[in-house]
Write a protein that holds these residues in place. Structure first.
Motif, PDB file in Angstrom:
ATOM      1  N   GLN A 148      -1.277  -3.070   6.377  1.00 18.02           N
ATOM      2  CA  GLN A 148      -0.587  -2.030   7.137  1.00 18.02           C
ATOM      3  C   GLN A 148      -0.286  -2.528   8.542  1.00 18.02           C
ATOM      4  OE1 GLN A 148       0.261   0.538   5.452  1.00 18.02           O
ATOM      5  NE2 GLN A 148      -1.004   0.079   3.691  1.00 18.02           N
ATOM      6  N   GLU A 191       4.233  -9.571  -4.264  1.00 26.13           N
ATOM      7  CA  GLU A 191       4.204  -8.156  -4.619  1.00 26.13           C
ATOM      8  C   GLU A 191       2.823  -7.765  -5.160  1.00 26.13           C
ATOM      9  OE1 GLU A 191       7.530  -6.667  -6.977  1.00 26.13           O
ATOM     10  OE2 GLU A 191       7.214  -4.914  -5.731  1.00 26.13           O
ATOM     11  N   THR A 210       0.541  -5.001  -3.262  1.00 28.20           N
ATOM     12  CA  THR A 210       0.223  -3.749  -3.926  1.00 28.20           C
ATOM     13  C   THR A 210      -1.228  -3.703  -4.389  1.00 28.20           C
ATOM     14  OG1 THR A 210       1.013  -4.664  -6.006  1.00 28.20           O
ATOM     15  CG2 THR A 210       2.571  -3.359  -4.734  1.00 28.20           C
ATOM     16  N   GLY A 211      -1.997  -4.727  -4.001  1.00 27.04           N
ATOM     17  CA  GLY A 211      -3.437  -4.689  -4.296  1.00 27.04           C
ATOM     18  C   GLY A 211      -3.764  -5.024  -5.720  1.00 27.04           C
ATOM     19  N   ARG A 212      -2.897  -5.807  -6.395  1.00 26.72           N
ATOM     20  CA  ARG A 212      -3.208  -6.160  -7.772  1.00 26.72           C
ATOM     21  C   ARG A 212      -4.056  -7.415  -7.865  1.00 26.72           C
ATOM     22  NH1 ARG A 212       0.854  -2.758  -8.054  1.00 26.72           N
ATOM     23  NH2 ARG A 212       0.833  -1.301  -9.771  1.00 26.72           N
ATOM     24  N   ARG A 233      -7.373  -2.459  -7.281  1.00 28.77           N
ATOM     25  CA  ARG A 233      -7.393  -1.027  -6.966  1.00 28.77           C
ATOM     26  C   ARG A 233      -7.188  -0.231  -8.251  1.00 28.77           C
ATOM     27  NH1 ARG A 233      -3.168  -0.810  -2.128  1.00 28.77           N
ATOM     28  NH2 ARG A 233      -3.882   1.329  -1.924  1.00 28.77           N
ATOM     29  N   HIS A 252      -4.178   2.415  -9.371  1.00 27.43           N
ATOM     30  CA  HIS A 252      -3.161   2.014 -10.346  1.00 27.43           C
ATOM     31  C   HIS A 252      -3.173   2.905 -11.586  1.00 27.43           C
ATOM     32  CE1 HIS A 252      -3.348  -1.915  -8.028  1.00 27.43           C
ATOM     33  NE2 HIS A 252      -2.198  -1.349  -7.762  1.00 27.43           N
ATOM     34  N   LEU A 302      -1.129   5.826 -10.737  1.00 31.70           N
ATOM     35  CA  LEU A 302       0.308   5.542 -10.844  1.00 31.70           C
ATOM     36  C   LEU A 302       0.767   5.639 -12.293  1.00 31.70           C
ATOM     37  CD1 LEU A 302       0.876   2.521  -8.421  1.00 31.70           C
ATOM     38  CD2 LEU A 302       1.614   4.876  -8.123  1.00 31.70           C
ATOM     39  N   GLN A 354      -3.215   6.252  -0.313  1.00 34.83           N
ATOM     40  CA  GLN A 354      -3.227   4.851  -0.767  1.00 34.83           C
ATOM     41  C   GLN A 354      -2.240   3.959  -0.035  1.00 34.83           C
ATOM     42  OE1 GLN A 354      -5.490   3.819  -2.689  1.00 34.83           O
ATOM     43  NE2 GLN A 354      -6.241   5.584  -3.814  1.00 34.83           N
ATOM     44  N   ASP A 389       4.917  -0.453  -5.742  1.00 37.54           N
ATOM     45  CA  ASP A 389       4.300   0.870  -5.861  1.00 37.54           C
ATOM     46  C   ASP A 389       5.031   1.896  -5.012  1.00 37.54           C
ATOM     47  OD1 ASP A 389       2.552  -0.487  -7.405  1.00 37.54           O
ATOM     48  OD2 ASP A 389       0.972  -0.589  -5.896  1.00 37.54           O
TER      49      ASP A 389
END
Lengths: 258, 286, 217
Positions: A214, A250, A254-256, C3, C7, C10, C71, C77
């Motif tokens: 952020q 990405e 997106t925290g994947r 996360r 997810h 989502l 989030q 996302d």
């Protein structure tokens, strides 16, 4: 289509920078152009080499004896790793703010005056002016003007970090490197530092390494994503955080993973 | 239901805790009582002879009469020489070892040497001092010979204390200074040494305390003259050696206890100074 | 996967959109069948069932807001959630249009239609096909399919124009036809609007997949 960096002056350019600690390669062929008077954020998971790269720019990696660098790192037209470069002059030109606020155990005034005293003999009045100017630029003057002779360690964490920024400004750098400057601070102090970074870019080129996505999104104009010692993607921050080109960027954003 | 009463134990946790506390208390009390007994015994035996003239008069009749002024002066001179030489060398060595030396055989030899020096019996150092300073360099029995030999005694202390103190100066501070364009030397002088000063001072003072009480080293190097010295090339008699002679030659036991009290007080003052300086520095840093 | 909880939320959100579009599609089908059969009861059911559509739609909106607030979704996302918010509105509006058709059916009651209903059911079929396709494009993140689906809107528009011309002719021939004619025009108009909403959904899907903002009608 407008090309990336088309209207920017390039302050620092790295061409195929490789870095090893002993036999472990920490940076692989990093080529990146960092625009002048802009904030560039470097993001990536821990151990991706982002701090290592940052520390190449002012040659702080020289402190590590096993560290070896190849490639070209240009600041303007001078090669930072050139033979005739004076590290002292380089570090004066490229300042750095660290992860943990690290004020010297001396008075607030002496902390700011530390750099100027080393580099040039200013008379008392000029030094006073410089200290005030630096503290004002770092948005700290109003909070400390009545206690300049107090120990810098009496300040709060956020104030200490701004003091460290002021201390860096006092040597009149052109580039300021921020190495996760807010990771030890509370949200309010963090906002203030981010705010300050936004103001400072008028006069300085800023490169900031951060874990906080952020923060990169809020504070920077350009973002570079590092992964496993490689630079995966570099682009305008608004594009990186809305529609990055690379899948791994990405996935990280997106925290994947990470 | 969870059984929290612990009925099946012979001794409850609480009881065990109380017993342990008691044992620890007892150990502390025993240690303190020994200390109090020794100091008390010496003070009671020695306090009788202590007065202004005991402290400020020269000894007469080999020390059987008069005071111990010359021996006090002798001790202070020896310690001064030792400190003046040991501190710069010790701090310098420590800075070299921590800040400059890479991990190579030479460094390891130096570190090992320092360790060894700390372990050498003082009488051996005294012998070396005699052979080297007194005889080889021709300095004779003198303050200089004795002081330099004492330097070898406290050097390992100074090096080690300085090393530890320098290590406590955080990498972040050093990086902060270097990042502002300071040279390594400027960083050492302006950041590392001031930061390490409390630790170094404490180490030096504790080393001094050790040097003051040292007898074997100065026996063969500083001589045993009871005259007041006029230069660093004159021989002197140090307080602990004076004490040793008073007792071993049966000159005066009372005088010996008196000297012991003075020695104790000097060491006490030095230790208090160490604590004081540390506190002062801590306060200034805050 | 780092996360997981986020997810999963989502994914649940995507599933809700699927069930919403299923409900909307049914509402359209049934409103047209009831129109053809003069089945007032069935039309009333369509009107009543709109509550379900509204409920799910509101729930989707709340979920989206919650995810945005808690989030801070980014990149893929973020685009997904923005697309869902927009698709949600389009679907809900489409459902309302189906209700509007059902209301007309109720108003028509047992009156005989001025012409056999051919093109209107065809419009409805195309719209349902579009919703189906959009749903598949959404679930499979298939932007090409979204482009293809949006093209069907032209077919809907062409059918609407045809129906409109036809009804105009009938009205001019006999003013007694006007009442039923305007009702049928309204229904065709609603179906035409549905096509536009589905095209909008396709735009959202293209944005969701590629990050590009396109105009598809």
């Amino acid at each position: 289509m407008i090309k990336l960096l088309e209207n920017e002056t390039i302050e620092i350019e790295s061409i195929d920078i490789n870095l090893w600690y002993d036999d472990v390669q920490a940076l692989k062929d990093i080529s990146i152009k960092l625009p002048k008077n802009k904030v560039t954020a470097i993001i990536g998971p821990s151990g991706c080499g982002k701090s290592t790269f940052l520390r190449c720019i002012n040659r702080m990696n020289d402190l590590i004896k096993t560290c070896r660098v190849t490639g070209e790192l240009l600041c303007g037209s001078t090669d930072i790793y050139g033979k005739d470069i004076d590290v002292i002059t380089l570090r004066k030109k490229i300042g750095m703010v660290f992860q943990k606020p690290n004020p010297f155990p001396m008075s607030i005034y002496d902390n700011i005056a530390y750099g100027p005293r080393i580099h040039n003999n200013l008379n008392k009045n000029k030094l006073n002016d410089l200290v005030e100017e630096s503290l004002r630029s770092a948005a700290l003057w109003d909070e400390v003007k009545d206690k300049l002779n107090k120990s810098a360690l009496s300040l709060s964490g956020g104030q200490q970090q701004r003091l460290c920024i002021a201390r860096t400004l006092a040597v009149k750098p052109e580039v300021i490197l921020f190495d996760e400057p807010c990771s030890a601070l509370d949200p309010i102090s963090t906002t203030r530092i981010e705010d300050l970074i936004g103001k400072l870019k008028k006069d300085y080129t800023i490169i900031i390494v951060t874990h906080n996505m952020q923060q990169a999104a809020r504070a920077s104009d350009y973002t570079a994503f590092f992964l496993l010692g490689e630079m995966i993607e570099f682009g305008k921050t608004k594009i990186i955080f809305e529609k990055p080109k690379q899948k791994s960027t990405e996935d990280y954003i997106t925290g994947r993973f990470g | 239901m969870i059984n929290i009463a612990g009925h099946h134990r012979i001794l409850s946790h609480d009881t065990i805790n109380k017993i342990a506390t008691l044992i620890l208390w007892a150990s502390a009390v025993i240690t303190i009582s020994f200390l109090v007994y020794i100091i008390g015994y010496i003070i009671i035996r020695g306090i009788g002879v202590i007065n202004i003239s005991f402290l400020l008069d020269s000894p007469r009749m080999s020390g059987a009469e008069g005071g111990i002024f010359n021996a006090i002066v002798g001790t202070l001179c020896l310690v001064a020489i030792a400190l003046i030489t040991a501190v710069p060398i010790g701090v310098g060595a420590a800075i070299f070892l921590i800040e400059y030396a890479t991990d190579n055989p030479v460094t390891r030899v130096i570190t090992f040497g320092v360790e060894c020096l700390a372990g050498i019996p003082s009488i051996v150092i005294g012998l070396f001092g005699y052979a080297f300073f007194v005889v080889y360099l021709g300095l004779g029995f003198s303050i200089l010979s004795g002081g330099l030999s004492l330097m070898f005694m406290i050097l390992p202390w100074t090096v080690r204390a300085s090393e530890e103190a320098i290590k406590t100066v955080s990498m972040e501070l050093k990086e902060g200074s270097l990042a502002l364009g300071a040279t390594k030397w400027q960083t050492i002088v302006q950041i590392v040494i001031p930061g390490a000063l409390p630790g170094i001072t404490t180490g030096v003072i504790l080393g001094t305390g050790k040097a003051i009480g040292e007898t074997a080293v100065i026996m063969y190097t500083a001589g045993s003259s009871l005259l007041l010295p006029h230069s660093i090339f004159d021989p002197v008699r140090a307080l602990p050696y004076h004490l040793y002679i008073l007792v071993s030659e049966g000159i005066s036991e009372d005088m010996a206890y008196g000297s012991a009290v003075v020695l104790l007080v000097m060491i006490l003052i030095i230790n208090l100074m160490a604590i004081g300086i540390q506190k002062m520095c801590n306060k200034r840093m805050k | 996967m780092v996360r997981d909880k986020y997810h999963n939320q989502l994914i649940q959100l995507q599933e809700k959109i699927s069930s919403l579009s299923e409900l909307v599609k049914n509402a359209i089908k049934e409103s047209i069948i009831s129109l053809q059969d003069h089945n007032v009861e069935q039309a009333v059911d369509v009107i009543k069932d709109d509550i379900k559509i509204d409920e799910i739609s509101t729930q989707i909106e709340i979920d989206c807001m919650r995810l945005l607030a808690l989030q801070q979704p980014l990149a893929r996302d973020l685009r997904l959630i923005v697309a869902i918010i927009k698709i949600n509105i389009d679907l809900e509006r489409t459902g309302d249009l189906a209700v509007a058709i059902a209301k007309v059916t109720v108003a028509i009651d047992n009156e005989i239609h001025i012409k056999p209903l051919v093109d209107i059911p065809r419009m409805a079929t195309v719209v349902c096909k579009m919703i189906d396709g959009a749903q598949r494009a959404f679930c499979e993140s298939d932007s090409d399919l979204a482009y293809d689906i949006a093209i069907f809107d032209n077919e809907v528009d062409a059918l609407y124009n045809q129906v409109w011309r036809e009804i105009m002719t009938l009205m001019i021939e006999n003013p007694h036809n006007i009442r039923n004619a305007s009702q049928l025009t309204l229904i065709a108009r609603n179906l035409e609007r549905m096509g536009d909403h589905v095209s909008n959904m396709c735009e959202s899907i293209v944005y969701m997949v590629t990050g590009k903002r396109v105009k598809l009608n």
